[in-house]
Motif scaffolding. Structure first.
Motif, PDB file in Angstrom:
ATOM      1  N   ASP A  47       0.818  -1.226   0.000  1.00 44.44           N
ATOM      2  CA  ASP A  47       0.000   0.000   0.000  1.00 44.44           C
ATOM      3  C   ASP A  47       0.847   1.269   0.000  1.00 44.44           C
ATOM      4  O   ASP A  47       0.321   2.367  -0.131  1.00 44.44           O
ATOM      5  N   ARG A  48       2.141   1.107   0.208  1.00 41.56           N
ATOM      6  CA  ARG A  48       3.016   2.282   0.262  1.00 41.56           C
ATOM      7  C   ARG A  48       3.767   2.431  -1.042  1.00 41.56           C
ATOM      8  O   ARG A  48       4.218   1.438  -1.597  1.00 41.56           O
ATOM      9  N   PRO A  49       3.975   3.649  -1.457  1.00 40.15           N
ATOM     10  CA  PRO A  49       4.864   3.816  -2.613  1.00 40.15           C
ATOM     11  C   PRO A  49       6.306   3.538  -2.183  1.00 40.15           C
ATOM     12  O   PRO A  49       6.607   3.607  -0.998  1.00 40.15           O
ATOM     13  N   LEU A  50       7.121   3.194  -3.160  1.00 37.42           N
ATOM     14  CA  LEU A  50       8.544   3.081  -2.851  1.00 37.42           C
ATOM     15  C   LEU A  50       9.042   4.458  -2.413  1.00 37.42           C
ATOM     16  O   LEU A  50       8.501   5.472  -2.842  1.00 37.42           O
ATOM     17  N   PRO A  51      10.058   4.485  -1.566  1.00 42.26           N
ATOM     18  CA  PRO A  51      10.586   5.797  -1.190  1.00 42.26           C
ATOM     19  C   PRO A  51      11.003   6.582  -2.430  1.00 42.26           C
ATOM     20  O   PRO A  51      11.527   5.997  -3.374  1.00 42.26           O
ATOM     21  N   SER A  52      10.760   7.858  -2.405  1.00 46.58           N
ATOM     22  CA  SER A  52      11.264   8.695  -3.489  1.00 46.58           C
ATOM     23  C   SER A  52      11.511  10.080  -2.919  1.00 46.58           C
ATOM     24  O   SER A  52      11.065  10.394  -1.810  1.00 46.58           O
ATOM     25  N   ARG A  53      12.202  10.884  -3.701  1.00 46.74           N
ATOM     26  CA  ARG A  53      12.585  12.188  -3.168  1.00 46.74           C
ATOM     27  C   ARG A  53      11.406  13.150  -3.092  1.00 46.74           C
ATOM     28  O   ARG A  53      11.544  14.248  -2.579  1.00 46.74           O
ATOM     29  N   ARG A  54      10.246  12.690  -3.570  1.00 43.57           N
ATOM     30  CA  ARG A  54       9.048  13.530  -3.371  1.00 43.57           C
ATOM     31  C   ARG A  54       8.521  13.419  -1.950  1.00 43.57           C
ATOM     32  O   ARG A  54       7.740  14.229  -1.497  1.00 43.57           O
ATOM     33  N   GLN A  55       8.948  12.349  -1.228  1.00 46.82           N
ATOM     34  CA  GLN A  55       8.530  12.217   0.174  1.00 46.82           C
ATOM     35  C   GLN A  55       9.501  12.982   1.063  1.00 46.82           C
ATOM     36  O   GLN A  55      10.709  12.896   0.884  1.00 46.82           O
ATOM     37  N   GLU A  56       8.927  13.675   2.039  1.00 44.38           N
ATOM     38  CA  GLU A  56       9.752  14.511   2.900  1.00 44.38           C
ATOM     39  C   GLU A  56      10.884  13.706   3.542  1.00 44.38           C
ATOM     40  O   GLU A  56      12.026  14.154   3.615  1.00 44.38           O
ATOM     41  N   ALA A  57      10.561  12.483   4.002  1.00 38.98           N
ATOM     42  CA  ALA A  57      11.559  11.691   4.729  1.00 38.98           C
ATOM     43  C   ALA A  57      12.685  11.194   3.825  1.00 38.98           C
ATOM     44  O   ALA A  57      13.704  10.719   4.312  1.00 38.98           O
ATOM     45  N   TRP A  58      12.507  11.279   2.521  1.00 40.44           N
ATOM     46  CA  TRP A  58      13.538  10.807   1.589  1.00 40.44           C
ATOM     47  C   TRP A  58      13.996  11.931   0.666  1.00 40.44           C
ATOM     48  O   TRP A  58      14.579  11.681  -0.381  1.00 40.44           O
ATOM     49  N   ARG A  59      13.712  13.156   1.078  1.00 37.21           N
ATOM     50  CA  ARG A  59      13.926  14.295   0.195  1.00 37.21           C
ATOM     51  C   ARG A  59      15.377  14.382  -0.295  1.00 37.21           C
ATOM     52  O   ARG A  59      15.633  14.736  -1.434  1.00 37.21           O
ATOM     53  N   PHE A  60      16.317  14.093   0.585  1.00 36.36           N
ATOM     54  CA  PHE A  60      17.724  14.280   0.223  1.00 36.36           C
ATOM     55  C   PHE A  60      18.405  12.959  -0.145  1.00 36.36           C
ATOM     56  O   PHE A  60      19.595  12.914  -0.376  1.00 36.36           O
ATOM     57  N   THR A  61      17.627  11.871  -0.140  1.00 39.06           N
ATOM     58  CA  THR A  61      18.254  10.558  -0.263  1.00 39.06           C
ATOM     59  C   THR A  61      17.785   9.858  -1.528  1.00 39.06           C
ATOM     60  O   THR A  61      16.640   9.434  -1.631  1.00 39.06           O
ATOM     61  N   ASP A  62      18.691   9.760  -2.471  1.00 41.13           N
ATOM     62  CA  ASP A  62      18.400   9.139  -3.757  1.00 41.13           C
ATOM     63  C   ASP A  62      18.490   7.618  -3.601  1.00 41.13           C
ATOM     64  O   ASP A  62      19.526   7.105  -3.179  1.00 41.13           O
ATOM     65  N   ILE A  63      17.407   6.905  -3.936  1.00 43.12           N
ATOM     66  CA  ILE A  63      17.441   5.446  -3.741  1.00 43.12           C
ATOM     67  C   ILE A  63      17.988   4.701  -4.957  1.00 43.12           C
ATOM     68  O   ILE A  63      17.894   3.481  -5.036  1.00 43.12           O
ATOM     69  N   ALA A  64      18.564   5.436  -5.907  1.00 39.84           N
ATOM     70  CA  ALA A  64      19.092   4.778  -7.118  1.00 39.84           C
ATOM     71  C   ALA A  64      19.938   3.528  -6.806  1.00 39.84           C
ATOM     72  O   ALA A  64      19.779   2.500  -7.478  1.00 39.84           O
TER      73      ALA A  64
END
Lengths: 443, 267
Positions: A47-64
């Motif tokens: 039900d959750r999207p994968l983390p992405s930089r559009r989420q505040e908690a992942w704003r600075f963290t690129d999951i590439a």
């Protein structure tokens, strides 16, 4: 071009996510209690999207770096414990590979015993990853209610969904040896999920050292939950030694009863991407929490530390120091959340973040996030980002110490302030050499 | 101790220097022989601290003219660490705090660098501890300070004592002490000055940079130089310091005004 490339990137992300979920479906524990917990977590994950930089908690963290990892589970360990440094006296080592029984052939020290399967179901119902999902059905316990509003992080759900086994231990009294939990993905490729549960009975005392190593395109994803009863003491170290494309995600959910003491010290270096999320809940205040962390990034590495400390009662204490060294084109992220609601009067919290920026291409994002509602509290925070101080360098040079040695001495001093708080058993893992190693000379 | 036949240790000739493109030194001349104690006095901004840092090799200062020879070699061509290893010591006005670096380890690394240059053996940790405990007596310093980080949390007086302890270990030929008396109470001043006196020998030399006469009550200089606007205006014996104490620095301004064109003062 930008408009075209965007959907492709999104497609890549969501296909990695669905591949991952498909992989997870095949890996279900034979234990019904754990299988049910896995399924709940997998559902929440879906039900959750994968983390992405559009989420505040992942704003600075690129999951590439994550997307480059094959979604297959890591095969059983191909490298034996022989490649690990020999455990020192006074240390009980458990090796975790996601397949074998970490307790096989190990005699646990007095005071530590495995939690019987029969007890697991109730414990897992109220653990951090399930909170907020099934609370109504299970009759929300106090700490589950307190976690409300603090959603389990994606990485914790991932570990809970994918870990087909759980190491669950109960601790009573003063445990003399250090408990060492080690995983080494070596150069294998795939996902290594680990789930750990520690219940410290009131007045229990334990020193715990967690070591995660990887040198291939692998993801080590760890969920550790620890509950500290009244007056319990847990001294907890974590060493993350990564090389190359390796990724480490660790969700550490700690519940503290009043009078308990939790000290956590972490040192990570070398991962393409690492993210540690220590989440401490003082469920009725009145406990002490000490957090120390050190990150070192080189090359294009990303190290992220998202900590949360929440006081749900009065007279809790927090002493937090985060340090980072960013070199090359590395990136360091720190987010330190501290929640002091109305019930948490006379809380005393100090948070400090100190970062060294050693290159023009490196980047540091550091953010304190204090939410204070109670009015009778002491909460201090500070953040500094600087280069190596030229006056410090000159002072050392003026005493005959060459510039390169002077830099190293200053960096060692900078790191030492955190590393000396690791459990003594950490020494054989050579954490100082790990954080000081130049990119090219990493093992 | 003035001996005309003593070897020249440091010779500064028409030294010009600037910081951030701002000229500060405008032709300093100074000759220091073994056995001598020199005092350079002057107002804030006269260039005396610049002179001391420049001699130690601080990267913020650029030499724009003149020369400095140290025992016949070009001092300015040497990196700061080589100057130190060869025997040039700067006692800092504001000693730097270095968190996380043990004072003992720092002192040992520094001492061994100098010893190698002197052709002596490096000292292992045990031998070094013996040496450092003996030298602590020079500044009456508590051994507990060895276990702490370099200067971290030290009081002003403790930092200055730590400077003199370093001097005692490094055994310099030319010791430049930049405002070593600043921020010291009378007792600390006596201890620090006593250390400097003990370390002065016929073979080495001391250059005291100071604002006040009071340091010169406890360390007797052979020469006193008055610095203003980036040059040495006048040189005399210890009586010149007393004259300054009596008359203040105003006469320096008058003397300076007589020189044309007046260089800009730097704050």
């Amino acid at each position: 071009m930008a408009a075209l490339s965007m959907p492709i990137a999104v497609a890549a992300v969501s296909s990695w996510g669905s591949e991952l979920l498909k992989t997870l479906e095949v890996r279900v524990s034979p234990e019904p209690a754990l299988a049910a917990a896995q399924q709940r977590a997998a559902q929440a994950l879906a039900d959750r999207p994968l983390p992405s930089r559009r989420q505040e908690a992942w704003r600075f963290t690129d999951i590439a770096p994550l997307l480059g990892i094959t979604t297959a589970l890591l095969p059983p360990a191909t490298t034996g414990p022989a490649t690990l440094p020999r455990a020192t006296a006074g240390v009980v080592r458990l090796v975790l590979d996601g397949h074998g029984d970490p307790l096989a052939g190990v005699s646990l020290p007095t005071g530590i015993e495995p939690i019987p399967v029969a007890d697991l179901e109730a414990l897992l119902q109220e653990t951090a990853t399930d909170r907020g999902e099934d609370r109504g059905a299970t009759g929300a316990s106090n700490h589950a209610a307190a976690r409300a509003g603090s959603e389990p992080p994606w990485s914790g759900l991932l570990a809970a969904a994918s870990a087909g086994q759980i190491l669950a231990l109960r601790v009573r009294g003063f445990v003399e040896p250090t408990l060492e939990l080690v995983s080494d993905a070596a150069s294998a490729e795939g996902v290594l999920p680990l789930r750990l549960l520690l219940i410290l009975e009131p007045e229990a005392r334990l020193e715990l050292l967690q070591v995660h190593r990887a040198a291939g395109a692998s993801l080590t994803t760890v969920l550790l939950e620890a509950r500290l009863g009244a007056g319990a003491q847990l001294s907890h170290g974590l060493i993350g030694q990564g090389v190359g494309a390796a990724v480490l995600l660790a969700d550490l959910a700690i519940d503290q009863q009043p009078g308990s003491h939790y000290a956590f010290t972490s040192a990570v270096a070398g991962w393409a991407l690492s993210r540690l999320e220590p989440r401490v809940l003082q469920s009725a205040g009145g406990a002490t929490t000490r957090l120390r962390s050190l990150q070192r990034v080189y090359g294009r590495e990303i190290a992220d530390q998202h900590s949360q400390v929440r006081f749900e009662g009065p007279e809790g204490e927090l002493d937090q120091l985060h340090k980072a060294i960013a070199d090359g084109a590395g990136r360091s992220v720190f987010n330190g959340a501290v929640a002091v609601p109305r019930a948490a009067q006379r809380t005393n919290a100090v948070q400090l973040s100190r970062s060294l920026l050693l290159s023009d291409r490196a980047r540091i994002d550091t953010k304190p996030q204090l939410e204070i509602v109670a009015d009778d509290v002491k909460c201090a925070h500070g953040a500094t980002v600087s280069r190596l101080q030229s006056e410090e360098l000159f002072y050392l040079q003026s005493r005959g110490i060459a510039a390169a040695n002077a830099s190293r001495l200053l960096l060692r001093g900078f790191c030492g302030e955190v590393l000396r708080e690791l459990p003594a058993a950490a020494a054989i893992w050579q954490p100082l050499a790990m954080v000081m190693a130049e990119e090219a000379s990493r093992p | 101790m003035i001996r005309p036949e003593a070897p020249v240790l440091l010779e500064i000739r028409d030294l010009h220097a600037s910081v951030a493109d701002q000229p500060i030194l405008h032709g300093v001349n100074l000759t220091i022989r073994a056995g001598e104690i020199h005092a350079v006095m002057g107002r804030n901004g006269s260039g005396k601290s610049t002179l001391s840092k420049l001699l130690a090799g601080h990267p913020a200062y650029t030499v724009t003219g003149g020369s400095v020879s140290y025992r016949g070699d070009d001092l300015l061509a040497l990196a700061p660490e080589l100057r130190a290893r060869r025997g040039v010591f700067l006692g800092f006005q504001y000693p730097v705090e270095i968190p996380g670096v043990s004072n003992l380890e720092f002192l040992r690394v520094a001492t061994n660098g100098r010893r190698l240059e002197q052709g002596a053996e490096e000292l292992d940790t045990f031998a070094f501890e013996d040496l450092v405990r003996e030298r602590l007596a020079v500044v009456q310093m508590d051994p507990a300070f060895l276990e702490r980080s370099v200067n971290e949390g030290f009081s002003g007086g403790e930092k200055k004592r730590n400077e003199i302890l370093q001097m005692a270990l490094l055994d310099p030929l030319v010791a430049i002490l930049d405002e070593t008396d600043s921020g010291l109470d009378i007792d600390a001043l006596r201890i620090v000055a006593g250390g400097v006196n003990q370390l002065a020998t016929p073979d080495n030399a001391t250059l005291l940079i100071t604002h006040y006469q009071r340091l010169l009550d406890v360390i007797t200089p052979d020469y006193v130089h008055v610095m203003a606007a980036g040059r040495i205006l006048r040189t005399g014996g210890k009586e010149l310091a007393l004259e300054l104490e009596d008359r203040g620095y105003d006469w320096v301004d008058a003397e300076l005004a007589a020189l044309a064109p007046a260089p800009v003062e730097v704050g």
